[in-house]
Design an enzyme around this catalytic site. Sequence first.
Site, PDB file in Angstrom:
ATOM      1  N   GLU A 172      -0.619 108.413  25.656  1.00 53.23           N
ATOM      2  CA  GLU A 172       0.053 108.473  24.345  1.00 53.23           C
ATOM      3  C   GLU A 172       0.333 107.076  23.786  1.00 53.23           C
ATOM      4  O   GLU A 172       1.482 106.758  23.436  1.00 53.23           O
ATOM      5  CB  GLU A 172       1.348 109.292  24.454  1.00 53.23           C
ATOM      6  CG  GLU A 172       1.080 110.736  24.780  1.00 53.23           C
ATOM      7  CD  GLU A 172       2.315 111.649  24.690  1.00 53.23           C
ATOM      8  OE1 GLU A 172       3.442 111.147  24.577  1.00 53.23           O
ATOM      9  OE2 GLU A 172       2.123 112.883  24.739  1.00 53.23           O
ATOM     10  N   GLU A 291      -2.161 117.629  27.938  1.00 51.21           N
ATOM     11  CA  GLU A 291      -0.745 118.039  27.970  1.00 51.21           C
ATOM     12  C   GLU A 291      -0.570 119.175  26.972  1.00 51.21           C
ATOM     13  O   GLU A 291      -0.808 118.999  25.773  1.00 51.21           O
ATOM     14  CB  GLU A 291       0.200 116.883  27.599  1.00 51.21           C
ATOM     15  CG  GLU A 291       0.322 115.848  28.686  1.00 51.21           C
ATOM     16  CD  GLU A 291       1.425 114.818  28.416  1.00 51.21           C
ATOM     17  OE1 GLU A 291       2.455 115.186  27.819  1.00 51.21           O
ATOM     18  OE2 GLU A 291       1.217 113.655  28.808  1.00 51.21           O
TER      19      GLU A 291
HETATM   20  O1  AHR Z   1       5.216 115.833  29.755  1.00 54.45           O
HETATM   21  C1  AHR Z   1       6.338 115.128  29.360  1.00 54.45           C
HETATM   22  C2  AHR Z   1       6.003 113.925  28.468  1.00 54.45           C
HETATM   23  O2  AHR Z   1       5.483 114.382  27.256  1.00 54.45           O
HETATM   24  C3  AHR Z   1       4.920 113.017  29.001  1.00 54.45           C
HETATM   25  O3  AHR Z   1       5.427 112.041  29.847  1.00 54.45           O
HETATM   26  C4  AHR Z   1       4.408 112.373  27.748  1.00 54.45           C
HETATM   27  O4  AHR Z   1       3.062 111.999  27.855  1.00 54.45           O
HETATM   28  C5  AHR Z   1       4.652 113.412  26.674  1.00 54.45           C
HETATM   29  O5  AHR Z   1       5.288 112.852  25.575  1.00 54.45           O
END
Ligand code: AHR
Length: 501
Positions: A172, A291
Site C-alpha cells: 500500500e 487483501e
Molecule cells: O490488514 C490490515 C491492514 O490493512 C494491512 O496492514 C494494510 O495493508 C491494510 O491497510
Amino acid sequence: MEAKIKLDRDYKVGEVDERIYGSFIEHLGRAVYGGIYEPTHPTADADGFRGDVIELVKKLGVPIVRYPGGNFVSGYDWEDGTGPKENRPRRREMAWGTIETNEVGIDEFQKWAKLANTSVMMAVNLGTRGPADARNLMEYCNLPAGTKYSDMRIKNGYADPFGIKLWCLGNEMDGPWQICAKTAEEYGRIANETAKVLKWLDPSIECVVCGSSSSGMRTFGRWEAKVLEESYNNVDYVSCHTYYNNHAHDTPTFLANNLDMDYFIRSVVSTIDYAQVITRSRHKVNISFDEWNVWYHCNEDPNAKPFERWSIAPHQLEDVYNFEDALLIGSLLITMLRHADRVKVACLAQLVNVIAPIMTRNGGGAWAQTIFYPFMHCSEWGRGTALVTNVECDKYDSGHYTDVPYVDSVAVYNEEKSEVTVFAVNKNLTEDIVARVDMRSFEGYRVAEHITMHHDDVNAVNTEENPYNVVPSSNGKTTLDDGTAEALLPAASWNVIRFCK
Ligand code: AHR
C-alpha cells in the site's frame, strides 16, 4: 421467486488458480503471538506453534499465506527475526504502535507454513528500506550456499533454501498511513528496480506490484497506470485491496458490495491492459487481490479491550463476524471466480485473530468464525475451470446500488474429478428462490450434495462458548431431471450444490 442459472461446460471463464484461496498473516495484534505461535499453549509443539490453529488452517486449505505485512512490512528489518532468539532485538513497531519481540521471523514462519500445508508469499520492505535489503532477503531465502546471506541461513539451521515463489514489492505504498509512502513516480521506479534485482537472483519468481490501497483512493487508476508504465515488464501481478463494512446497518446494501468488487476488478484489468498497450509489451499482467474482507466490527464493539500503545500482541482488529458477513464473503468469492481469467492470486485478510476466519483465546480454544465456511467450501470445491454462469433473476435497489441481482452464482467444473459445483447466494432476506440450473452439457451427472448455510438472525455469531451457532449443513434441496436441476435457495443463504458422475 425464481431464478435461471445457465452454464455450459464449453463456455469457460478460465482456469481457477488455486492461489486465489490464499490468506495473510501480519505481525499485528494477536495474529502471530497468541495466534499461530504460543509456546505455553497446551497444543503447542516444540517450536511453539499452536496445533489447534494449524488444524483449522489445514481445513481452510490455504495454498499461500502473505507475510509479514501489511503496513508492518514497511518498517521491518527482516534480520531482526533471524538467529538465536535470545539475541533478537525488541523494536517499537511504528505501523500499529506495539512492541515487536521478533520471537517469530521468516525462519519460523517458513517452518510453520510447512506444518500448515501452505507456502509463503513474501513481502519486502520498500518503505524504510529498498532494493538492497530485498536482494539480501532473496539471497537468504532462495539461494543455495556460498554467499553471505545464503550462508547466514545455513548457519541459522536451515540448510535448504526456502524457494519462495511469490514476492510483494512493498505494501500500500500510496497510503498516507504507510511508513515512507511514495508517489506513483517514486514507487514505480523503485518497484521496477527491486523486481529486476530479485529476478536476476532467482528468475523463477513472480512479483506483485502495489496497486492502490483501495478503489476509493483519490489517485486510483492514475496510480496503477503510472506504476505499470514504470514497471510493466518486470512484474506479474498488480495488487488490489478492499474491506467492506456495514456501519449503516443496512443489510441489503451491505450484501451488494460485491458489485463494487466487480467494478474494482474490471477497472484494474482495463488499466493493466492500457499499460500493456503503451509499453508495447507481449507480457501479461494479472491481479493479486491480496487483501479483502469485511472489517469494521472491532470499531463498533463496546466490549473491545482498550488498546495500550507499545504493548506486546494486544487485541487489535479482532472483528467478530456475523452471518451476513458470511453471505458477503460468499458473494465476494463468487465475484473473484467470475474473473478467474485475471484474478490469479488473492488473500483473505487475515488468517488468525486479526480480521480473521479463525479466532483464539490465549491459553484457550480456537474456533471458526462464520466467514470460515464459505471460504472453506470454495477452497475445497472451487478448483478447476470457472464456467460462464448467466443468472437471470429479480433485482433490487438499495443504498448507492441499483439493479442488484438477488442471486449471485458461479459454477466451477473439475474435469479431473468429474465434478461440477454451483456456488450461489440468495440475498433476498425474506423469500426463498427456486433456481433452475441448466445442466444439459453435463449428461450423466447426479446431485451429490447441496450444502446450505442460513441463520434466522443476520447478526448471529460464533464464539468460544458457542462455536457452532452459525454452521453449514447438508440439508439443501436440489433435484435433477432431464438436464435441469431445481435448487431451493432459502431466503438469506449460502449454497454449495455439488454434482458428480
Ligand atoms: O490488514 C490490515 C491492514 O490493512 C494491512 O496492514 C494494510 O495493508 C491494510 O491497510
